[in-house]
Motif scaffolding. Structure first.
Motif, PDB file in Angstrom:
ATOM      1  N   ASN A 117     -14.640 -26.073 -11.954  1.00 26.98           N
ATOM      2  CA  ASN A 117     -15.456 -26.161 -12.776  1.00 26.98           C
ATOM      3  C   ASN A 117     -14.732 -25.799 -14.070  1.00 26.98           C
ATOM      4  OD1 ASN A 117     -17.824 -25.104 -10.612  1.00 26.98           O
ATOM      5  ND2 ASN A 117     -17.853 -26.874 -11.665  1.00 26.98           N
ATOM      6  N   LEU A 118     -13.423 -24.832 -13.944  1.00 22.04           N
ATOM      7  CA  LEU A 118     -12.872 -24.275 -15.125  1.00 22.04           C
ATOM      8  C   LEU A 118     -11.956 -25.409 -15.383  1.00 22.04           C
ATOM      9  CD1 LEU A 118     -12.548 -20.530 -13.997  1.00 22.04           C
ATOM     10  CD2 LEU A 118     -13.832 -21.433 -16.004  1.00 22.04           C
ATOM     11  N   GLY A 119     -11.725 -26.637 -14.860  1.00 20.33           N
ATOM     12  CA  GLY A 119     -10.775 -27.467 -15.120  1.00 20.33           C
ATOM     13  C   GLY A 119      -9.207 -27.226 -14.785  1.00 20.33           C
ATOM     14  N   GLU A 120      -9.123 -26.205 -13.748  1.00 24.81           N
ATOM     15  CA  GLU A 120      -8.129 -26.090 -13.159  1.00 24.81           C
ATOM     16  C   GLU A 120      -7.985 -26.876 -11.589  1.00 24.81           C
ATOM     17  OE1 GLU A 120      -7.182 -21.657 -12.874  1.00 24.81           O
ATOM     18  OE2 GLU A 120      -8.611 -21.386 -14.417  1.00 24.81           O
ATOM     19  N   HIS A 121      -7.748 -28.054 -11.711  1.00 22.38           N
ATOM     20  CA  HIS A 121      -7.977 -28.873 -10.765  1.00 22.38           C
ATOM     21  C   HIS A 121      -6.701 -28.948  -9.737  1.00 22.38           C
ATOM     22  CE1 HIS A 121     -10.424 -31.259 -14.122  1.00 22.38           C
ATOM     23  NE2 HIS A 121     -11.133 -30.737 -13.239  1.00 22.38           N
ATOM     24  N   ALA A 122      -5.578 -28.978 -10.249  1.00 23.32           N
ATOM     25  CA  ALA A 122      -4.364 -28.789  -9.332  1.00 23.32           C
ATOM     26  C   ALA A 122      -4.501 -27.515  -8.390  1.00 23.32           C
ATOM     27  CB  ALA A 122      -3.236 -28.801 -10.038  1.00 23.32           C
ATOM     28  N   GLU A 123      -4.734 -26.491  -8.980  1.00 25.48           N
ATOM     29  CA  GLU A 123      -4.982 -25.164  -8.176  1.00 25.48           C
ATOM     30  C   GLU A 123      -6.350 -25.304  -7.329  1.00 25.48           C
ATOM     31  OE1 GLU A 123      -4.310 -20.912  -7.326  1.00 25.48           O
ATOM     32  OE2 GLU A 123      -3.156 -22.560  -8.174  1.00 25.48           O
ATOM     33  N   ALA A 124      -7.269 -25.873  -7.697  1.00 29.24           N
ATOM     34  CA  ALA A 124      -8.166 -25.878  -6.699  1.00 29.24           C
ATOM     35  C   ALA A 124      -8.026 -26.972  -5.570  1.00 29.24           C
ATOM     36  CB  ALA A 124      -9.500 -26.556  -7.417  1.00 29.24           C
ATOM     37  N   MET A 125      -7.481 -27.984  -6.007  1.00 25.87           N
ATOM     38  CA  MET A 125      -7.035 -28.843  -4.857  1.00 25.87           C
ATOM     39  C   MET A 125      -5.849 -28.295  -4.046  1.00 25.87           C
ATOM     40  SD  MET A 125      -7.578 -32.070  -3.777  1.00 25.87           S
ATOM     41  CE  MET A 125      -6.890 -33.376  -2.942  1.00 25.87           C
ATOM     42  N   GLY A 126      -5.178 -27.819  -4.568  1.00 25.68           N
ATOM     43  CA  GLY A 126      -3.835 -27.020  -3.534  1.00 25.68           C
ATOM     44  C   GLY A 126      -4.727 -25.969  -2.681  1.00 25.68           C
ATOM     45  N   MET A 142      -3.775 -32.013  11.981  1.00 21.66           N
ATOM     46  CA  MET A 142      -2.980 -31.051  12.444  1.00 21.66           C
ATOM     47  C   MET A 142      -1.340 -31.708  12.470  1.00 21.66           C
ATOM     48  SD  MET A 142      -5.536 -29.605  15.345  1.00 21.66           S
ATOM     49  CE  MET A 142      -4.121 -28.810  16.214  1.00 21.66           C
ATOM     50  N   ASP A 143      -1.348 -32.914  12.794  1.00 18.62           N
ATOM     51  CA  ASP A 143       0.091 -33.459  12.902  1.00 18.62           C
ATOM     52  C   ASP A 143       0.777 -33.506  11.508  1.00 18.62           C
ATOM     53  OD1 ASP A 143      -0.374 -34.422  15.599  1.00 18.62           O
ATOM     54  OD2 ASP A 143      -0.555 -36.276  14.965  1.00 18.62           O
ATOM     55  N   TYR A 144       0.015 -33.642  10.325  1.00 23.77           N
ATOM     56  CA  TYR A 144       0.624 -33.547   9.323  1.00 23.77           C
ATOM     57  C   TYR A 144       0.500 -32.153   8.401  1.00 23.77           C
ATOM     58  CZ  TYR A 144       1.368 -38.290   9.712  1.00 23.77           C
ATOM     59  OH  TYR A 144       1.681 -39.476  10.252  1.00 23.77           O
ATOM     60  N   SER A 145       0.076 -31.028   8.939  1.00 19.72           N
ATOM     61  CA  SER A 145      -0.552 -29.891   8.534  1.00 19.72           C
ATOM     62  C   SER A 145       0.805 -29.380   7.568  1.00 19.72           C
ATOM     63  CB  SER A 145      -0.997 -28.766   9.364  1.00 19.72           C
ATOM     64  OG  SER A 145      -0.210 -28.277  10.304  1.00 19.72           O
ATOM     65  N   ARG A 146       1.968 -29.347   8.223  1.00 16.62           N
ATOM     66  CA  ARG A 146       3.197 -28.921   7.532  1.00 16.62           C
ATOM     67  C   ARG A 146       3.172 -29.431   6.062  1.00 16.62           C
ATOM     68  NH1 ARG A 146       8.565 -28.937  10.455  1.00 16.62           N
ATOM     69  NH2 ARG A 146       9.147 -28.288   8.351  1.00 16.62           N
ATOM     70  N   ALA A 147       3.378 -30.767   6.321  1.00 17.52           N
ATOM     71  CA  ALA A 147       3.264 -31.324   5.107  1.00 17.52           C
ATOM     72  C   ALA A 147       2.261 -31.171   4.015  1.00 17.52           C
ATOM     73  CB  ALA A 147       3.426 -33.144   5.289  1.00 17.52           C
ATOM     74  N   ILE A 148       1.031 -31.214   4.461  1.00 15.12           N
ATOM     75  CA  ILE A 148      -0.248 -30.914   3.520  1.00 15.12           C
ATOM     76  C   ILE A 148       0.085 -29.597   2.979  1.00 15.12           C
ATOM     77  CG2 ILE A 148      -2.545 -30.480   3.382  1.00 15.12           C
ATOM     78  CD1 ILE A 148      -2.855 -32.523   5.992  1.00 15.12           C
ATOM     79  N   ARG A 149       0.413 -28.463   3.717  1.00 15.47           N
ATOM     80  CA  ARG A 149       0.627 -27.317   3.103  1.00 15.47           C
ATOM     81  C   ARG A 149       1.855 -27.188   1.841  1.00 15.47           C
ATOM     82  NH1 ARG A 149      -1.469 -22.804   4.500  1.00 15.47           N
ATOM     83  NH2 ARG A 149       0.274 -21.497   4.325  1.00 15.47           N
ATOM     84  N   TYR A 150       2.958 -28.009   2.397  1.00 11.80           N
ATOM     85  CA  TYR A 150       3.902 -28.037   1.530  1.00 11.80           C
ATOM     86  C   TYR A 150       3.708 -28.576   0.091  1.00 11.80           C
ATOM     87  CZ  TYR A 150       8.645 -29.283  -0.223  1.00 11.80           C
ATOM     88  OH  TYR A 150       9.716 -29.604  -1.170  1.00 11.80           O
ATOM     89  N   TYR A 151       2.945 -29.667   0.019  1.00 13.08           N
ATOM     90  CA  TYR A 151       2.679 -30.602  -0.927  1.00 13.08           C
ATOM     91  C   TYR A 151       1.376 -29.730  -1.748  1.00 13.08           C
ATOM     92  CZ  TYR A 151       5.431 -34.292   0.535  1.00 13.08           C
ATOM     93  OH  TYR A 151       6.423 -35.022   0.920  1.00 13.08           O
ATOM     94  N   ALA A 152       0.509 -28.919  -1.093  1.00  9.28           N
ATOM     95  CA  ALA A 152      -0.561 -28.328  -1.668  1.00  9.28           C
ATOM     96  C   ALA A 152      -0.176 -27.777  -3.145  1.00  9.28           C
ATOM     97  CB  ALA A 152      -1.045 -27.124  -0.933  1.00  9.28           C
ATOM     98  N   ASP A 153       1.023 -26.963  -3.361  1.00  7.38           N
ATOM     99  CA  ASP A 153       1.377 -26.572  -4.688  1.00  7.38           C
ATOM    100  C   ASP A 153       2.252 -27.311  -5.714  1.00  7.38           C
ATOM    101  OD1 ASP A 153       3.450 -25.922  -3.304  1.00  7.38           O
ATOM    102  OD2 ASP A 153       3.488 -23.828  -3.825  1.00  7.38           O
TER     103      ASP A 153
END
Length: 160
Positions: A117-126, A142-153
């Protein structure tokens, strides 16, 4: 069954207006009953009466509550402020919830909504991606959880 338990049952059964009547009586006769105020806020929220719920959440949070009810009241107040478009107040309360109850992942999810809502989309998505990676029971996620966490920020990063 106590009056408070009866009011909770009424709310859960969809008899919210009856629950509110009983909760108004409880808080009138027991003004220091934090759970009564919290349940009164929750009942108003469940009827879509968010503006009316805010002072009840605030009153409940000034009084003694169990840890579970305190977490629920903080989340309820933060979420209610968000639905009213009062994003900075929502952000403040949800951050307080994250700080006080770090094991309660729901705060991160609602906080991500406020960030959106505050326009901080990348932080929200991460933040949502981290919650997905950490909590999903889906074997493929779960197979990709490490990659998902890595790319989150690093959502805006381009590898050259």
């Amino acid at each position: 069954m106590s009056d408070l338990q009866q009011a909770i049952c009424l709310r859960q059964e969809g008899k919210v207006r009856e629950a509110i009547e009983l909760l108004n009586q409880i808080t009138e006769f027991e003004p220091e009953n934090g759970e009564g105020w919290y349940q009164l806020a929750w009942a108003h929220d469940s009827l879509g009466l968010e503006r009316e719920a805010v002072p009840y959440y605030e009153k409940a949070l000034q009084l003694e509550l169990s840890a579970e009810d305190r977490a629920g009241a903080i989340l309820g107040l933060g979420s209610t402020f968000r639905t009213l478009g009062q994003y900075e107040q929502a952000k403040t309360w949800l951050l307080a919830g994250i700080s006080e109850f770090p094991e309660h992942r729901e705060f991160e999810v609602f906080y991500a909504m406020v960030l959106y809502n505050l326009g901080e989309h990348a932080e929200a998505m991460g933040r949502l991606l981290v919650q997905l990676a950490d909590t999903s029971g889906d074997s493929r996620i779960m197979d990709y959880s490490r990659a998902i966490r890595y790319y989150a920020d690093q959502l805006d990063r381009v590898w050259e």
